[in-house]
Design an enzyme around this catalytic site. Structure first.
Site, PDB file in Angstrom:
ATOM      1  N   ASP A  13       0.852  -1.186   0.000  1.00 47.86           N
ATOM      2  CA  ASP A  13       0.000   0.000   0.000  1.00 47.86           C
ATOM      3  C   ASP A  13       0.891   1.240   0.000  1.00 47.86           C
ATOM      4  OD1 ASP A  13      -2.179   1.646   0.143  1.00 47.86           O
ATOM      5  OD2 ASP A  13      -2.778   1.092   2.168  1.00 47.86           O
ATOM      6  N   ASP A 107      -2.992   2.442  -5.970  1.00 48.83           N
ATOM      7  CA  ASP A 107      -1.926   2.510  -4.978  1.00 48.83           C
ATOM      8  C   ASP A 107      -1.819   1.302  -4.059  1.00 48.83           C
ATOM      9  OD1 ASP A 107      -4.318   3.055  -3.718  1.00 48.83           O
ATOM     10  OD2 ASP A 107      -3.499   4.574  -2.394  1.00 48.83           O
ATOM     11  N   GLU A 108      -2.542   0.222  -4.333  1.00 48.66           N
ATOM     12  CA  GLU A 108      -2.404  -0.946  -3.479  1.00 48.66           C
ATOM     13  C   GLU A 108      -2.702  -2.222  -4.246  1.00 48.66           C
ATOM     14  OE1 GLU A 108      -5.243  -1.578  -0.281  1.00 48.66           O
ATOM     15  OE2 GLU A 108      -6.583  -0.080  -1.165  1.00 48.66           O
TER      16      GLU A 108
END
Length: 359
Positions: A13, A107-108
């Site tokens: 993350d 983003d993860e």
């Protein structure tokens, strides 16, 4: 306790991703409270830097509220193309280690490194190497959680944020969950935590002591989910991208969304991500689907199908927002929003066909 699966799962993350990209690219913003989003009266925060979070600023918060909490807050317009490019860099790093990559957002992602391309036995070491490579190539930090299933890996990645990592071993999983407040469980928001508290359930151990029928009686299908995670059980595999039948994106929010402004702003990054993929691949679709998951885990979808291909971003966003409007006002908090385009073709496949018309 027996653990039938010995998978090694990493949840990666990025730390305050949008805001961190802006601080990276503009040194003036470093160390200052930054919000990505609109500062106008009806604007909404899309992302907040850690400096802003210390004042209580969070994503999907109305800009006026954010400014009251943090008068020195600096608003920056989002640059989704930049975020997507950085996301592609990060995913290329993941692909050096495993093909089993399940992106959750820009983003993860989850990575299954049980068997990995570099033959590294330690998932902890792999996470360290990936985070170091991300920092070297993007000047951004990432946090990682390592465990034997996805639920625990996600919990672990939140445990040492920002710029850290944490491991939950199979022998530690049930005890780790037992000691957590139910509000710390990924997937249990403030409203659900309050309902659990009202039933005398405050910790993971309290939750584990309940029967599955009792939890289903009070929380429906979500009750079965709570029953399993209280025992640190999660058998979901890491599902990599396959040949696409649809292009989709979804976001789970830290705080439940309630107002039309919050919902529209929360959906917009998903729409930007989807159309960006359409632009890169040349794919276009005929069906738009909106996905909503409420605070009690009830999930609904709304779809609209066109005679011809959807050919412009403006039309796509308008139709998606119209589908969202059909669900307003929302009867309860919304924890997840997503959208997708399906019935995919390239424009060359439909030469001579009509422009998109609503059925």
């Amino acid at each position: 306790m027996d653990f039938p699966e010995t998978r090694k799962i990493i949840h990666l993350d990025m730390d305050a991703f949008y805001a961190s990209v802006e601080q990276r690219d503009n040194p003036v913003l470093r160390g200052k409270p930054v919000a990505v989003g609109g500062s106008r009266a009806r604007g909404v925060v899309a992302a907040a830097s850690y400096e802003a979070r210390q004042f209580g600023v969070r994503s999907a918060m109305p800009s006026t509220t954010a400014l009251r909490k943090c008068p020195g807050l600096i608003f920056v317009k989002p640059r989704f193309e930049v975020y997507k490019e950085v996301s592609r860099q990060i995913r290329s790093i993941f692909a050096e280690y495993t093909p089993l990559i399940e992106p959750l957002s820009l983003d993860e992602a989850y990575l299954d490194v049980t068997e990995n391309l570099k033959g590294i036995a330690s998932a902890t070491r792999i996470a360290e190497q990936i985070r170091a490579e991300i920092l070297q190539k993007t000047q951004l930090t990432a946090s990682a959680g390592i465990s034997y299933n996805k639920f625990l890996a996600k919990l672990a990645s939140d445990y040492r944020k920002p710029n850290g990592q944490f491991v939950i071993k199979p022998s530690q999983g049930p005890e780790f969950v037992a000691e957590l407040a139910v509000g710390q469980f990924h997937g249990i928001g403030p409203a659900t935590a309050a309902r659990l508290n009202s039933l005398g359930i405050f910790t993971g151990l309290d939750l584990r002591q309940q029967t599955e029928p009792f939890l289903r009686q009070h929380f429906g299908k979500a009750g079965s989910h709570y029953y399993r995670i209280a025992r640190a059980q999660d058998n979901r595999p890491v599902v990599p991208d396959r040949l696409r039948k649809s292009i989709g994106s979804e976001t789970t929010f830290e705080q439940d969304l309630l107002t039309p402004e919050e919902l529209r702003a929360g959906l917009q990054p998903c729409l930007e991500s989807i159309w960006g993929h359409c632009q890169r691949t040349g794919l276009r679709g005929r069906t738009i689907t909106l996905k909503v998951k409420y605070v009690d885990f009830q999930q609904i979808t709304r779809s609209r199908t066109l005679f011809g291909l959807l050919t412009s971003q403006e039309a796509f966003e308008q139709l998606a927002q119209e589908l969202l409007t059909t669900l307003l006002p929302t009867p309860k908090g919304i924890r997840l929003l997503g959208a997708s385009i399906s019935n995919l073709e390239t424009p060359d496949d439909t030469v001579g066909k009509q422009l998109a018309l609503l059925l």
